[in-house]
Design a protein around this motif. Structure first.
Motif, PDB file in Angstrom:
ATOM      1  N   SER A 149      -1.209  -8.130   5.083  1.00 37.02           N
ATOM      2  CA  SER A 149      -2.541  -7.605   5.369  1.00 37.02           C
ATOM      3  C   SER A 149      -3.446  -7.768   4.151  1.00 37.02           C
ATOM      4  O   SER A 149      -2.984  -7.711   3.003  1.00 37.02           O
ATOM      5  N   LEU A 150      -4.722  -7.956   4.390  1.00 36.07           N
ATOM      6  CA  LEU A 150      -5.666  -8.174   3.298  1.00 36.07           C
ATOM      7  C   LEU A 150      -5.751  -6.980   2.341  1.00 36.07           C
ATOM      8  O   LEU A 150      -5.843  -7.181   1.123  1.00 36.07           O
ATOM      9  N   PRO A 151      -5.729  -5.724   2.826  1.00 35.85           N
ATOM     10  CA  PRO A 151      -5.743  -4.605   1.878  1.00 35.85           C
ATOM     11  C   PRO A 151      -4.553  -4.612   0.917  1.00 35.85           C
ATOM     12  O   PRO A 151      -4.718  -4.349  -0.275  1.00 35.85           O
ATOM     13  N   LEU A 152      -3.350  -4.930   1.433  1.00 35.42           N
ATOM     14  CA  LEU A 152      -2.184  -4.957   0.552  1.00 35.42           C
ATOM     15  C   LEU A 152      -2.254  -6.143  -0.401  1.00 35.42           C
ATOM     16  O   LEU A 152      -1.884  -6.030  -1.577  1.00 35.42           O
ATOM     17  N   LEU A 153      -2.719  -7.276   0.070  1.00 32.92           N
ATOM     18  CA  LEU A 153      -2.899  -8.431  -0.809  1.00 32.92           C
ATOM     19  C   LEU A 153      -3.840  -8.088  -1.948  1.00 32.92           C
ATOM     20  O   LEU A 153      -3.574  -8.397  -3.122  1.00 32.92           O
ATOM     21  N   LEU A 154      -4.939  -7.416  -1.625  1.00 32.21           N
ATOM     22  CA  LEU A 154      -5.916  -7.025  -2.645  1.00 32.21           C
ATOM     23  C   LEU A 154      -5.305  -6.051  -3.646  1.00 32.21           C
ATOM     24  O   LEU A 154      -5.502  -6.186  -4.865  1.00 32.21           O
ATOM     25  N   ALA A 155      -4.549  -5.061  -3.154  1.00 31.90           N
ATOM     26  CA  ALA A 155      -3.954  -4.061  -4.039  1.00 31.90           C
ATOM     27  C   ALA A 155      -2.930  -4.688  -4.976  1.00 31.90           C
ATOM     28  O   ALA A 155      -2.876  -4.358  -6.169  1.00 31.90           O
ATOM     29  N   VAL A 156      -2.107  -5.594  -4.464  1.00 33.25           N
ATOM     30  CA  VAL A 156      -1.099  -6.256  -5.300  1.00 33.25           C
ATOM     31  C   VAL A 156      -1.772  -7.097  -6.381  1.00 33.25           C
ATOM     32  O   VAL A 156      -1.369  -7.078  -7.547  1.00 33.25           O
ATOM     33  N   VAL A 157      -2.809  -7.831  -6.000  1.00 37.80           N
ATOM     34  CA  VAL A 157      -3.517  -8.679  -6.959  1.00 37.80           C
ATOM     35  C   VAL A 157      -4.159  -7.838  -8.058  1.00 37.80           C
ATOM     36  O   VAL A 157      -4.024  -8.144  -9.256  1.00 37.80           O
ATOM     37  N   PHE A 158      -4.847  -6.779  -7.687  1.00 42.49           N
ATOM     38  CA  PHE A 158      -5.514  -5.953  -8.687  1.00 42.49           C
ATOM     39  C   PHE A 158      -4.501  -5.213  -9.570  1.00 42.49           C
ATOM     40  O   PHE A 158      -4.729  -5.031 -10.772  1.00 42.49           O
ATOM     41  N   ALA A 159      -3.378  -4.773  -8.987  1.00 37.46           N
ATOM     42  CA  ALA A 159      -2.343  -4.117  -9.793  1.00 37.46           C
ATOM     43  C   ALA A 159      -1.735  -5.094 -10.781  1.00 37.46           C
ATOM     44  O   ALA A 159      -1.376  -4.721 -11.911  1.00 37.46           O
ATOM     45  N   GLY A 160      -1.622  -6.354 -10.385  1.00 38.52           N
ATOM     46  CA  GLY A 160      -1.101  -7.370 -11.291  1.00 38.52           C
ATOM     47  C   GLY A 160      -2.111  -7.823 -12.324  1.00 38.52           C
ATOM     48  O   GLY A 160      -1.730  -8.283 -13.406  1.00 38.52           O
ATOM     49  N   THR A 199       4.524   0.240  12.557  1.00 36.14           N
ATOM     50  CA  THR A 199       4.043  -1.135  12.588  1.00 36.14           C
ATOM     51  C   THR A 199       3.931  -1.653  11.163  1.00 36.14           C
ATOM     52  O   THR A 199       3.803  -0.880  10.212  1.00 36.14           O
ATOM     53  N   ALA A 200       3.982  -2.979  11.029  1.00 36.31           N
ATOM     54  CA  ALA A 200       3.887  -3.578   9.703  1.00 36.31           C
ATOM     55  C   ALA A 200       2.533  -3.280   9.069  1.00 36.31           C
ATOM     56  O   ALA A 200       2.440  -2.998   7.873  1.00 36.31           O
ATOM     57  N   CYS A 201       1.478  -3.329   9.876  1.00 32.17           N
ATOM     58  CA  CYS A 201       0.129  -3.075   9.343  1.00 32.17           C
ATOM     59  C   CYS A 201      -0.017  -1.641   8.857  1.00 32.17           C
ATOM     60  O   CYS A 201      -0.657  -1.377   7.838  1.00 32.17           O
ATOM     61  N   GLY A 202       0.569  -0.697   9.603  1.00 34.92           N
ATOM     62  CA  GLY A 202       0.496   0.699   9.195  1.00 34.92           C
ATOM     63  C   GLY A 202       1.203   0.927   7.873  1.00 34.92           C
ATOM     64  O   GLY A 202       0.675   1.590   6.978  1.00 34.92           O
ATOM     65  N   LEU A 203       2.390   0.362   7.737  1.00 37.66           N
ATOM     66  CA  LEU A 203       3.153   0.498   6.498  1.00 37.66           C
ATOM     67  C   LEU A 203       2.426  -0.167   5.336  1.00 37.66           C
ATOM     68  O   LEU A 203       2.323   0.395   4.244  1.00 37.66           O
ATOM     69  N   GLN A 204       1.888  -1.353   5.558  1.00 35.61           N
ATOM     70  CA  GLN A 204       1.200  -2.081   4.492  1.00 35.61           C
ATOM     71  C   GLN A 204      -0.073  -1.369   4.063  1.00 35.61           C
ATOM     72  O   GLN A 204      -0.469  -1.437   2.890  1.00 35.61           O
ATOM     73  N   SER A 205      -0.722  -0.673   4.981  1.00 32.95           N
ATOM     74  CA  SER A 205      -1.910   0.105   4.615  1.00 32.95           C
ATOM     75  C   SER A 205      -1.546   1.241   3.670  1.00 32.95           C
ATOM     76  O   SER A 205      -2.273   1.541   2.715  1.00 32.95           O
ATOM     77  N   ILE A 206      -0.405   1.873   3.945  1.00 33.34           N
ATOM     78  CA  ILE A 206       0.076   2.941   3.066  1.00 33.34           C
ATOM     79  C   ILE A 206       0.454   2.377   1.698  1.00 33.34           C
ATOM     80  O   ILE A 206       0.123   2.948   0.650  1.00 33.34           O
ATOM     81  N   GLN A 207       1.148   1.246   1.692  1.00 34.37           N
ATOM     82  CA  GLN A 207       1.535   0.615   0.428  1.00 34.37           C
ATOM     83  C   GLN A 207       0.308   0.245  -0.393  1.00 34.37           C
ATOM     84  O   GLN A 207       0.285   0.425  -1.617  1.00 34.37           O
ATOM     85  N   ALA A 208      -0.707  -0.284   0.278  1.00 33.08           N
ATOM     86  CA  ALA A 208      -1.939  -0.663  -0.424  1.00 33.08           C
ATOM     87  C   ALA A 208      -2.621   0.562  -1.029  1.00 33.08           C
ATOM     88  O   ALA A 208      -3.077   0.529  -2.181  1.00 33.08           O
ATOM     89  N   ALA A 209      -2.685   1.651  -0.274  1.00 33.89           N
ATOM     90  CA  ALA A 209      -3.320   2.872  -0.764  1.00 33.89           C
ATOM     91  C   ALA A 209      -2.557   3.446  -1.950  1.00 33.89           C
ATOM     92  O   ALA A 209      -3.152   3.887  -2.945  1.00 33.89           O
ATOM     93  N   LEU A 210      -1.232   3.435  -1.861  1.00 34.14           N
ATOM     94  CA  LEU A 210      -0.418   3.955  -2.954  1.00 34.14           C
ATOM     95  C   LEU A 210      -0.602   3.124  -4.221  1.00 34.14           C
ATOM     96  O   LEU A 210      -0.730   3.669  -5.325  1.00 34.14           O
ATOM     97  N   LEU A 211      -0.666   1.809  -4.058  1.00 33.01           N
ATOM     98  CA  LEU A 211      -0.833   0.924  -5.213  1.00 33.01           C
ATOM     99  C   LEU A 211      -2.184   1.113  -5.881  1.00 33.01           C
ATOM    100  O   LEU A 211      -2.272   1.179  -7.108  1.00 33.01           O
ATOM    101  N   ILE A 212      -3.236   1.177  -5.082  1.00 35.51           N
ATOM    102  CA  ILE A 212      -4.571   1.271  -5.676  1.00 35.51           C
ATOM    103  C   ILE A 212      -4.753   2.618  -6.373  1.00 35.51           C
ATOM    104  O   ILE A 212      -5.446   2.705  -7.396  1.00 35.51           O
ATOM    105  N   LEU A 213      -4.107   3.667  -5.866  1.00 41.22           N
ATOM    106  CA  LEU A 213      -4.191   4.965  -6.541  1.00 41.22           C
ATOM    107  C   LEU A 213      -3.420   4.939  -7.858  1.00 41.22           C
ATOM    108  O   LEU A 213      -3.882   5.490  -8.861  1.00 41.22           O
TER     109      LEU A 213
END
Length: 270
Positions: A149-160, A199-213
């Motif tokens: 998902s794009l939100p998780l991609l964005l969070a991973v990139v910014f965390a890196g 769902t994969a999207c639901g889980l990835q949204s949570i992962q993205a939120a956790l990463l950005i925080l």
């Protein structure tokens, strides 16, 4: 610990770079595994307290890199990045009550420098080789930059990106952290409203939120930390409960139907 908690520092990341904070390494320079991605090999010394985990991850880094390099890889990734760029720009235009940038307008030139396939690849690689060993709640071998998902991609990139400094693109990425946080949580609310449980999207949204925080709270900004403590964190917890992510448990071997199901369930548990 004194350096880590120094309120004068803009971020907690530089505290790891202070040589006095670490014991002399037992390994010689020749024993350290070089970084095949082109990132500065000194990053292992920079994160000395995590060097064992980092070196272990680096050993098979070439075979585990998230995205395969093919002739169509970069154009395909850039297409997704352009889509993400457009969504962020649109989100900024719809957020009339929040000012993410000094002049109030979306910085097109800055975004052009940050949102490139090469920059994204470097930041993703940096995330998985530095941050991921300490918090492995994303399954690296199945992380596909073309499908995630794009939100998780964005969070991973910014965390890196914080581990890719002093590159200009990595430093410029920090200007978009607040916008990314708002964007990710807006998408998370949409997932919760749709009740996308398991769902994969639901889980990835949570992962993205956790990463950005985790990324945002690493900076010594009182307003950001207050927002996370009072607003974002409670919303994240409520969202996890709404999506049923507080319920998964490790299944017995007899209950595992296939490898992908096991990975999906393990990711929810983590």
């Amino acid at each position: 610990m004194l350096h880590y908690t120094d309120p004068v520092r803009d971020s907690v990341v530089p505290a790891f770079a202070i040589t006095e904070a670490h014991a002399p390494p037992a390994e010689t320079q020749e024993d350290l595994c070089p970084d095949s991605s082109g990132l500065n090999g000194d990053i292992i010394g920079l994160f000395g307290m995590f060097s064992d985990l980092f070196r272990e991850t680096s050993a098979d880094a070439t075979s585990s890199r998230p995205a395969a390099r093919t002739p169509s890889h970069i154009p395909a990734l850039q297409t997704r990045i352009d889509e993400l760029h457009d969504q962020l720009s649109s989100h900024h235009g719809q957020s009339h009550t929040t000012h993410f940038f000094p002049n109030g307008s979306f910085p097109v030139d800055l975004a052009t420098a940050v949102f490139t396939a090469n920059n994204f690849e470097d930041c993703i690689w940096s995330y998985f080789t530095v941050f991921h060993p300490q918090h492995p709640f994303i399954h690296w071998p199945t992380f596909d930059v073309h499908k995630v998902s794009l939100p998780l991609l964005l969070a991973v990139v910014f965390a890196g990106s914080v581990h890719c400094t002093p590159r200009d693109a990595a430093l410029s990425a920090r200007s978009f952290f607040d916008l990314a946080e708002d964007f990710i949580f807006e998408r998370l609310r949409a997932r919760v409203a749709k009740k996308e449980v398991y769902t994969a999207c639901g889980l990835q949204s949570i992962q993205a939120a956790l990463l950005i925080l985790a990324l945002q709270i690493s900076f010594n900004d009182e307003a950001i930390r207050r927002r996370i403590r009072i607003s974002r964190h409670p919303e994240l917890v409520a969202s996890m409960r709404s999506l049923g992510l507080n319920l998964p448990r490790h299944p017995g071997l007899a209950e595992v139907s296939d490898w992908n199901s096991f990975i999906a369930e393990e990711s929810r548990v983590r």
